[in-house]
Motif scaffolding. Structure first.
Motif, PDB file in Angstrom:
ATOM      1  N   ALA A   1      45.162   7.086 -41.922  1.00 31.11           N
ATOM      2  CA  ALA A   1      45.415   6.076 -42.945  1.00 31.11           C
ATOM      3  C   ALA A   1      44.109   5.569 -43.555  1.00 31.11           C
ATOM      4  O   ALA A   1      44.052   5.254 -44.751  1.00 31.11           O
ATOM      5  CB  ALA A   1      46.194   4.912 -42.347  1.00 31.11           C
ATOM      6  N   LEU A   2      43.049   5.512 -42.755  1.00 31.25           N
ATOM      7  CA  LEU A   2      41.771   4.962 -43.225  1.00 31.25           C
ATOM      8  C   LEU A   2      40.922   5.967 -43.997  1.00 31.25           C
ATOM      9  O   LEU A   2      39.962   5.571 -44.670  1.00 31.25           O
ATOM     10  CB  LEU A   2      40.960   4.433 -42.043  1.00 31.25           C
ATOM     11  N   GLU A   3      41.252   7.240 -43.926  1.00 27.18           N
ATOM     12  CA  GLU A   3      40.433   8.265 -44.574  1.00 27.18           C
ATOM     13  C   GLU A   3      40.284   7.982 -46.063  1.00 27.18           C
ATOM     14  O   GLU A   3      41.260   7.946 -46.803  1.00 27.18           O
ATOM     15  CB  GLU A   3      41.044   9.654 -44.378  1.00 27.18           C
ATOM     16  N   GLY A   4      39.036   7.759 -46.490  1.00 25.44           N
ATOM     17  CA  GLY A   4      38.755   7.566 -47.906  1.00 25.44           C
ATOM     18  C   GLY A   4      39.173   6.230 -48.473  1.00 25.44           C
ATOM     19  O   GLY A   4      39.056   6.008 -49.691  1.00 25.44           O
ATOM     20  N   ALA A   5      39.657   5.308 -47.632  1.00 24.33           N
ATOM     21  CA  ALA A   5      40.136   4.021 -48.149  1.00 24.33           C
ATOM     22  C   ALA A   5      38.975   3.172 -48.659  1.00 24.33           C
ATOM     23  O   ALA A   5      37.942   3.052 -47.997  1.00 24.33           O
ATOM     24  CB  ALA A   5      40.903   3.272 -47.066  1.00 24.33           C
ATOM     25  N   ARG A   6      39.170   2.575 -49.840  1.00 26.62           N
ATOM     26  CA  ARG A   6      38.151   1.686 -50.407  1.00 26.62           C
ATOM     27  C   ARG A   6      38.308   0.267 -49.871  1.00 26.62           C
ATOM     28  O   ARG A   6      37.339  -0.471 -49.732  1.00 26.62           O
ATOM     29  CB  ARG A   6      38.255   1.681 -51.926  1.00 26.62           C
ATOM     30  N   TYR A   7      39.552  -0.107 -49.583  1.00 28.07           N
ATOM     31  CA  TYR A   7      39.841  -1.435 -49.039  1.00 28.07           C
ATOM     32  C   TYR A   7      40.737  -1.278 -47.821  1.00 28.07           C
ATOM     33  O   TYR A   7      41.685  -0.488 -47.835  1.00 28.07           O
ATOM     34  CB  TYR A   7      40.535  -2.321 -50.079  1.00 28.07           C
ATOM     35  N   ILE A   8      40.423  -2.035 -46.776  1.00 28.00           N
ATOM     36  CA  ILE A   8      41.224  -2.031 -45.551  1.00 28.00           C
ATOM     37  C   ILE A   8      41.641  -3.465 -45.284  1.00 28.00           C
ATOM     38  O   ILE A   8      40.795  -4.365 -45.208  1.00 28.00           O
ATOM     39  CB  ILE A   8      40.431  -1.468 -44.353  1.00 28.00           C
ATOM     40  N   ILE A   9      42.932  -3.690 -45.154  1.00 24.04           N
ATOM     41  CA  ILE A   9      43.477  -5.023 -44.893  1.00 24.04           C
ATOM     42  C   ILE A   9      44.088  -5.027 -43.503  1.00 24.04           C
ATOM     43  O   ILE A   9      44.897  -4.158 -43.173  1.00 24.04           O
ATOM     44  CB  ILE A   9      44.540  -5.411 -45.936  1.00 24.04           C
ATOM     45  N   SER A  10      43.694  -5.997 -42.680  1.00 28.29           N
ATOM     46  CA  SER A  10      44.236  -6.099 -41.320  1.00 28.29           C
ATOM     47  C   SER A  10      45.094  -7.347 -41.179  1.00 28.29           C
ATOM     48  O   SER A  10      44.663  -8.446 -41.522  1.00 28.29           O
ATOM     49  CB  SER A  10      43.104  -6.157 -40.292  1.00 28.29           C
ATOM     50  N   CYS A  11      46.303  -7.166 -40.659  1.00 27.17           N
ATOM     51  CA  CYS A  11      47.175  -8.308 -40.330  1.00 27.17           C
ATOM     52  C   CYS A  11      47.851  -8.030 -38.981  1.00 27.17           C
ATOM     53  O   CYS A  11      49.066  -8.140 -38.843  1.00 27.17           O
ATOM     54  CB  CYS A  11      48.188  -8.573 -41.428  1.00 27.17           C
ATOM     55  N   VAL A  12      47.037  -7.645 -37.991  1.00 25.69           N
ATOM     56  CA  VAL A  12      47.566  -7.242 -36.686  1.00 25.69           C
ATOM     57  C   VAL A  12      47.724  -8.435 -35.741  1.00 25.69           C
ATOM     58  O   VAL A  12      47.042  -9.448 -35.870  1.00 25.69           O
ATOM     59  CB  VAL A  12      46.647  -6.194 -36.011  1.00 25.69           C
ATOM     60  N   ARG A  13      48.645  -8.310 -34.813  1.00 22.52           N
ATOM     61  CA  ARG A  13      48.768  -9.240 -33.686  1.00 22.52           C
ATOM     62  C   ARG A  13      48.805  -8.396 -32.420  1.00 22.52           C
ATOM     63  O   ARG A  13      49.849  -7.843 -32.051  1.00 22.52           O
ATOM     64  CB  ARG A  13      50.039 -10.093 -33.800  1.00 22.52           C
ATOM     65  N   VAL A  14      47.665  -8.254 -31.773  1.00 17.08           N
ATOM     66  CA  VAL A  14      47.570  -7.401 -30.593  1.00 17.08           C
ATOM     67  C   VAL A  14      48.338  -8.048 -29.436  1.00 17.08           C
ATOM     68  O   VAL A  14      48.135  -9.211 -29.112  1.00 17.08           O
ATOM     69  CB  VAL A  14      46.105  -7.160 -30.213  1.00 17.08           C
ATOM     70  N   GLY A  15      49.218  -7.271 -28.840  1.00 15.48           N
ATOM     71  CA  GLY A  15      50.048  -7.772 -27.751  1.00 15.48           C
ATOM     72  C   GLY A  15      51.397  -8.288 -28.209  1.00 15.48           C
ATOM     73  O   GLY A  15      52.277  -8.544 -27.392  1.00 15.48           O
ATOM     74  N   GLY A  16      51.546  -8.446 -29.537  1.00  7.62           N
ATOM     75  CA  GLY A  16      52.823  -8.880 -30.086  1.00  7.62           C
ATOM     76  C   GLY A  16      53.305 -10.203 -29.515  1.00  7.62           C
ATOM     77  O   GLY A  16      52.524 -11.007 -28.986  1.00  7.62           O
ATOM     78  N   LEU A  17      54.598 -10.424 -29.610  1.00 14.18           N
ATOM     79  CA  LEU A  17      55.172 -11.681 -29.142  1.00 14.18           C
ATOM     80  C   LEU A  17      55.172 -11.788 -27.621  1.00 14.18           C
ATOM     81  O   LEU A  17      55.197 -12.889 -27.075  1.00 14.18           O
ATOM     82  CB  LEU A  17      56.592 -11.838 -29.685  1.00 14.18           C
ATOM     83  N   GLU A  18      55.113 -10.656 -26.939  1.00 13.67           N
ATOM     84  CA  GLU A  18      55.100 -10.687 -25.468  1.00 13.67           C
ATOM     85  C   GLU A  18      53.838 -11.374 -24.960  1.00 13.67           C
ATOM     86  O   GLU A  18      53.892 -12.299 -24.134  1.00 13.67           O
ATOM     87  CB  GLU A  18      55.179  -9.266 -24.917  1.00 13.67           C
TER      88      GLU A  18
END
Length: 488
Positions: free
Chosen positions: A73-90
């Motif tokens: 997904a990141l290959e050649g990307a000019r902009y990368i947007i992160s909205c992750v929640r590591v571990g989720g709701l658990e």
């Protein structure tokens, strides 16, 4: 224009849809590619179907791809947007549940305090993985736009250790400004001008102008106290305004957990919060809201998909910064916003290495921050307390030093107001053991932490908190929505 935007954590379906439609409100961006990536194939499938429906309904040439392979997904990307929640709701549930055993009552727990610090420990190793991939496979001049909390810690790690061009983005300033405009009787938010500066979730409206006229503390206090809703929902925030002389960007619930004074005793918590909505201070309020939202989306997905068939309306473009930043960088249409970057002289009385949130302008030359801002002393003092916690937390996350992690938690303002050092040491052991699956940097420390827990004499209690509500069922949510529709 044709370029690629990668969205990491795109399974955050509602937010991804908002970013997507905002960006496509820019006419020049019709022919770009969105590459979605997430750990959950199920969520990716749902969001891709929604975005494909939007593209089809609007007759756009926009391309949407989805993959669990982040590097692809990141290959050649000019902009990368992160909205992750590591571990989720658990994992998030443990951020709220375990500190309650030690008397620490959080509303959100995603910025500092015990929950926010552990959240950072989970996120930072993953953020550094993102940065490695960006350096290796993304566009040479790629820009990383971080929306994920804990904002300051994630952005700090990406800049200092990830060595990637990073900006942190949040919407607290915009929401605070909308409130101020409303209480002052502005006909639109464009009548209000302001300088808002500080650190993420502790940003302060240090200069306010309504139609060019300067608004002072007394006028603002009177306006909030006269408002029929905010006077009830924002009691704590108004109290801070009276004492500090400036209004905070953050909601009643958010602000309450960054300070040592308002959530230290159960009777004080109920005095200062409002239970009309989670954001005003409910115990674990955002955890409940997030759980209900996930359940609601899963059940009501066909309706969300149907709604995606409507034409994009540029007049409904949101005030989230991402689309406006991209538009300014690509078209040179100048945008003014509030951005999270490394300080380096922007705010004179905060540490140089801190991640601050302050005004800046964006054009083809990049994000250009307004420098030389000095915060009121009380605001600076409050920010510095949090910055010290953030710095130790970032360094602990990088090194896997559990003793430094405990010191970071010990120095947190609310934790320090409630818990003893012995309680903090045991609480951190318990949280690290419970979340070991998402804390690889502490794997070496888990056996000793388990051993200490088996011999501990520190007493805990099973406590739901001072103002806890149960997660509502889908049926209850439907009934509430129907009642509101009928009443409206």
């Amino acid at each position: 224009m044709s370029f690629k935007i990668a969205i990491i954590g795109a399974g955050s379906v509602g937010f991804t849809k908002k970013l997507f439609t905002d960006i496509l409100c820019v006419p020049e961006f019709r022919d770009i590619e969105f590459a979605l990536t997430d750990l959950s194939e199920h969520n990716l499938g749902m969001i891709k179907a929604i975005l494909d429906r939007i593209v089809e309904a609007n007759g756009l040439p926009t391309r949407v791809t989805a993959t669990t392979d982040r590097r692809k997904a990141l290959e050649g990307a000019r902009y990368i947007i992160s909205c992750v929640r590591v571990g989720g709701l658990e994992a998030y549930a443990d951020d709220i549940r375990i500190p309650l055993k030690y008397g620490i009552d959080q509303c959100v727990g995603d910025t500092i305090c015990a929950g926010g610090i552990l959240y950072g420990q989970r996120n930072i190793p993953v953020i550094l993985d993102f940065c490695r991939d960006i350096r290796e496979v993304a566009d040479t001049n790629a820009k990383f736009l971080n929306y994920a909390n804990p904002m300051a810690m994630n952005t700090w790690a990406a800049i200092e250790y990830g060595k990637v061009d990073t900006v942190g983005l949040c919407h607290g300033v915009q929401h605070g400004a909308e409130q101020i405009a409303e209480v002052l009787g502005a006909k639109s938010r464009y009548e209000l001008d302001y300088v808002c500066s500080g650190i993420n979730h502790q940003t302060w409206f240090i200069d306010l102008r309504l139609n060019g006229r300067k608004v002072g503390k007394d006028e603002l206090v009177a306006a909030f106290e006269a408002h029929p809703v905010y006077s009830r929902q924002e009691k704590l925030r108004i109290d801070v305004l009276k004492r500090f002389g400036v209004y905070s960007t953050e909601s009643n619930g958010h602000l309450s957990e960054y300070l040592p004074w308002y959530r230290k005793r159960p009777d004080e918590i109920t005095r200062w919060i409002d239970m009309s909505d989670w954001i005003h201070g409910e115990t674990g309020g955002y955890l409940r809201y997030s759980t209900e939202t996930r359940n609601w989306f899963e059940t009501e997905y066909p309706q969300f998909l149907e709604a995606a068939s409507k034409p994009i309306d540029p007049t409904k473009r949101s005030n989230e910064h991402a689309s406006h930043i991209l538009e300014a960088l690509e078209t040179n249409r100048v945008y003014r916003g509030h951005f999270n970057v490394r300080n380096e002289g922007i705010i004179t009385n905060l540490p140089q290495d801190a991640i601050i949130e302050s005004p800046g302008f964006v054009d083809r030359f990049g994000i250009n921050m307004a420098a030389g801002i000095t915060l009121p002393e009380a605001c600076a003092a409050t920010c510095i307390s949090s910055i010290n916690v953030q710095r130790m937390s970032v360094h602990a996350a990088i090194s896997g030093d559990i003793d430094l992690l405990k010191l970071a938690v010990l120095h947190d303002p609310l934790v320090g107001a409630v818990s003893t050092p012995e309680e903090v040491w045991q609480m951190v052991d318990e949280m690290v053991v419970a979340q070991a699956a998402w804390l690889p940097q502490y794997a070496h420390a888990v056996p000793a932490a388990k051993e200490r827990l088996s011999k501990s004499t520190v007493k805990t209690r099973e406590w739901a908190g001072a103002a806890r509500r149960n997660v509502r069922s889908i049926e209850e949510l439907r009934a509430e929505k129907a009642a509101l529709k009928q009443a409206g």
